[in-house]
Design an enzyme around this catalytic site. Structure first.
Site, short mmCIF file in Angstrom:
data_model
loop_
_atom_site.label_atom_id
_atom_site.label_comp_id
_atom_site.label_asym_id
_atom_site.label_seq_id
_atom_site.Cartn_x
_atom_site.Cartn_y
_atom_site.Cartn_z
N ASP A 1 0.83 -1.20 0.00
CA ASP A 1 0.00 0.00 0.00
C ASP A 1 0.87 1.26 0.00
OD1 ASP A 1 -2.78 1.05 0.36
OD2 ASP A 1 -1.92 1.89 2.19
N GLU B 1 14.04 -15.30 -0.50
CA GLU B 1 14.21 -16.46 0.38
C GLU B 1 12.96 -17.34 0.37
OE1 GLU B 1 15.45 -15.16 4.31
OE2 GLU B 1 14.52 -16.97 5.19
C1 NOJ Z 1 -4.40 2.94 -1.04
C2 NOJ Z 1 -5.55 2.01 -0.79
O1 NOJ Z 1 -5.81 1.29 -1.97
C3 NOJ Z 1 -6.69 2.88 -0.36
O2 NOJ Z 1 -7.90 2.16 -0.33
C4 NOJ Z 1 -6.36 3.48 0.98
O3 NOJ Z 1 -7.38 4.37 1.35
C5 NOJ Z 1 -5.04 4.25 0.91
N1 NOJ Z 1 -4.02 3.53 0.22
C6 NOJ Z 1 -4.52 4.56 2.28
O4 NOJ Z 1 -4.01 3.41 2.89
#
Ligand code: NOJ
Ligand code: MG
Length: 565
Positions: free
Chosen positions: A227, A302
């Protein structure tokens, strides 16, 4: 032992890129994979609380296998107060009771493996939840403490520190800083105030996440979706963003495109873009972030695992930097979903993506939908035309080299839903009053003719109401109907196994069938998508599949086709 505020060590020089086409080494599972994204809250509910959960997913995994996907990616199911639906993690090593238990996670992974599916879990390293033990300890410990040094606390501006430390805005709207009580201390959150950003210059943070990587790999995960992969490091000074530079640049861009520079910027319409393509972005895509991925690479190797970066960066080249040979394995290709329904735009993305990934020795990926963007059916115009276009664009996506990411419900042709204000839950809506992303997160319609369409075991209402007119879109209704979107996806994925191979290579040859037509050859497969308003004559070759009715060799508008040869 790493120490707080030690600089991240300089990276070793990147090894020479491996050749993109096969070679003597075994093909890694992800290279040509079709990864099916499961939005955990909205896939299947096992306990009737109206919220999807892990046992619900486990029970429905055969559906994903039958679709022909190779892997699932699950959005975060960890302990969380759910202010951003799990992207605010309070405990990276446990399952939120809303979704089940650790045993349920183990069972889900085991069942997926039994069915031949790989499992990709979501890792959220840019920020924690404000309920995470570290953040609670940071608030309790006070300014200058090692606990606070894991986050980005700073002194405010103004006489009493009553103003935010800099001018950064949250992706979800408003200032990116929240003040700690009435002290002069503020903490940074590029997203919601419930999502404090970690300080990745503090090596304790990387150490913690390396432990989390191993924890899920040991539980059987095959990979990670990272993310906000481009956000971990901020420019060290945390200086102001230069909005003047940004707006001058966008005015210049408007002029060069022949538009009035004062006209409203169409990009501002975009609902969600984590890190825009502005000129001055001290918060995104800093060079040091790549050291983090270099430090993770040996761990992934790994375990023969992979990671895919969610990196919204400035250009195909800056995005490809995340998949250099000593970094991550894949990065989402958001240019593909940002492209309008336009053959020239599609061609351009194909060329620039393949050039940029080839330059670093990686294979590309393709995506049209996820839980953050307006569903492709609606993006391409909605209604029958939007659906026809989305189906056609899918045939282009699945014919291209590399991996493809699908988002639950696109195989049913689900449109974006106009969720009533009282049911909206996106933090973007709460912070700005903008519609937000709830409309692409409506729970799956599995069967029956009325909500909840067998989403859960009983008549209980799902967490976002489903439309009353989805009876014809359910899995049950589409299964076995050769004209349905579900059966189109199934046929395409079945055929794809024949064509998505190392031998087909990472290159495509663009074919000229007119400016309104996207046509390309990839290995033995030719794909044609008619984005124009009149029929197009198909090239020679056996017609394998079409996204709509084809009259002889004439491909109608808004239709795509696959040919052999
Ligand atoms: C990207 C994620 O896909 C989204 O849903 C989220 O709100 C933001 N990152 C923050 O983590
Ligand atoms: Mg449930």
């Amino acid at each position: 032992m790493p120490h707080v505020n030690d600089p991240i060590p300089p990276a070793a020089p990147a090894p020479t890129p491996a050749p993109a086409t096969g070679g003597p080494t075994e093909t890694p599972w992800w290279r040509h994979a079709v990864v099916y994204q499961i939005y955990v809250r909205s896939f299947a509910d096992s306990d009737g609380d109206g919220i999807g959960d892990l046992p619900g997913i486990t029970a429905r995994l055969p559906y994903v296998r039958d679709l022909g996907a190779d892997a699932v990616w699950l959005t975060p199911f960890y302990t969380s107060p759910q202010h951003d639906h799990g992207y605010d993690v309070a405990d990276y090593r446990d399952v939120d009771r809303l979704f089940g238990t650790l045993d349920d996670a183990d069972r889900m992974i085991a069942r997926a493996h039994e069915l031949g599916l790989k499992v990709v879990v979501d890792l959220v390293p840019n920020h924690t939840s404000w309920d995470h033990a570290w953040f609670r300890a940071a608030l309790a410990a006070g300014p200058g403490s090692p606990e606070r040094a894991r986050y980005l606390f700073r002194t405010g501006r103004g006489d009493a520190g009553e103003l935010p430390p800099n001018n950064w805005q949250s992706v979800f709207g408003g200032a990116a800083w929240t003040r700690v009580g009435d002290t002069d201390q503020w903490y940074l959150h590029l997203f919601d105030s419930s999502q404090p950003d970690l300080d990745w210059r503090n090596l304790e943070v990387n150490e913690m996440f390396q432990g989390v990587l191993r924890y899920w790999l040991d539980r059987g995960a095959d990979g990670f979706r990272i993310d906000v992969a481009h956000g971990l490091l901020k420019e060290e000074s945390l200086r102001d963003q230069d909005h003047v530079a940004t707006s001058i640049a966008s005015a210049v861009q408007h002029e060069s495109e022949g538009r009035d520079p004062h006209e409203e910027d169409p990009d501002e319409e975009e609902r969600f873009q984590v890190g825009a393509r502005e000129v001055d972005e001290p918060m995104w895509d800093q060079p040091e972030v790549h050291d983090v991925y270099r430090s993770w690479h040996p761990i992934l190797e790994e375990y023969a695992a992979m990671a895919v970066a969610e990196a919204w960066t400035r250009s195909p080249e800056t995005t490809a930097a995340y998949v250099r040979p000593d970094e991550l394995q894949q990065t989402f290709n958001f240019d593909w979903l940002l492209a309008e329904w336009d053959a020239a735009a599609f061609r351009d993305v194909i060329t620039t993506t393949i050039d940029a990934t080839r330059a670093v020795g990686a294979w590309p990926t393709w995506v049209l939908n996820n839980h953050d963007v307006i569903r492709s059916v609606t993006r391409y115009g909605g209604g029958a035309a939007g659906l026809a276009r989305a189906r056609a664009a899918t045939l282009a996506t699945l014919a291209l080299p590399g991996a493809a990411y699908l988002y639950q419900g696109e195989e049913l042709g689900l449109p974006e839903v106009d969720v009533a204000p009282e049911h909206r839950q996106d933090p973007l809506w709460f912070r700005t009053g903008k519609v937000g992303r709830d409309g692409c997160r409506v729970p799956m319609p599995w069967g029956g003719s009325a909500p909840p369409y067998s989403f859960g075991p009983g008549p209980g209402a799902p967490w976002i109401p489903q439309p009353d007119d989805w009876g014809a879109l359910t899995v049950e209704r589409q299964e076995g109907d050769p004209d349905s979107t579900l059966e189109l996806y199934r046929r395409a994925l079945r055929l794809r196994h024949e064509f998505a191979t190392d031998e087909a290579g990472a290159e495509v040859e663009l074919l000229d069938l007119g400016p309104q037509v996207l046509a390309f050859r990839h290995g033995a497969l030719t794909a044609v998508v008619n984005c124009g308003a009149s029929d197009v004559r198909l090239p020679d070759g056996e017609l394998l599949l079409a996204s709509g009715p084809v009259d002889g060799r004439r491909l109608p508008p808004d239709t795509g086709a696959w040919l052999r040869g």
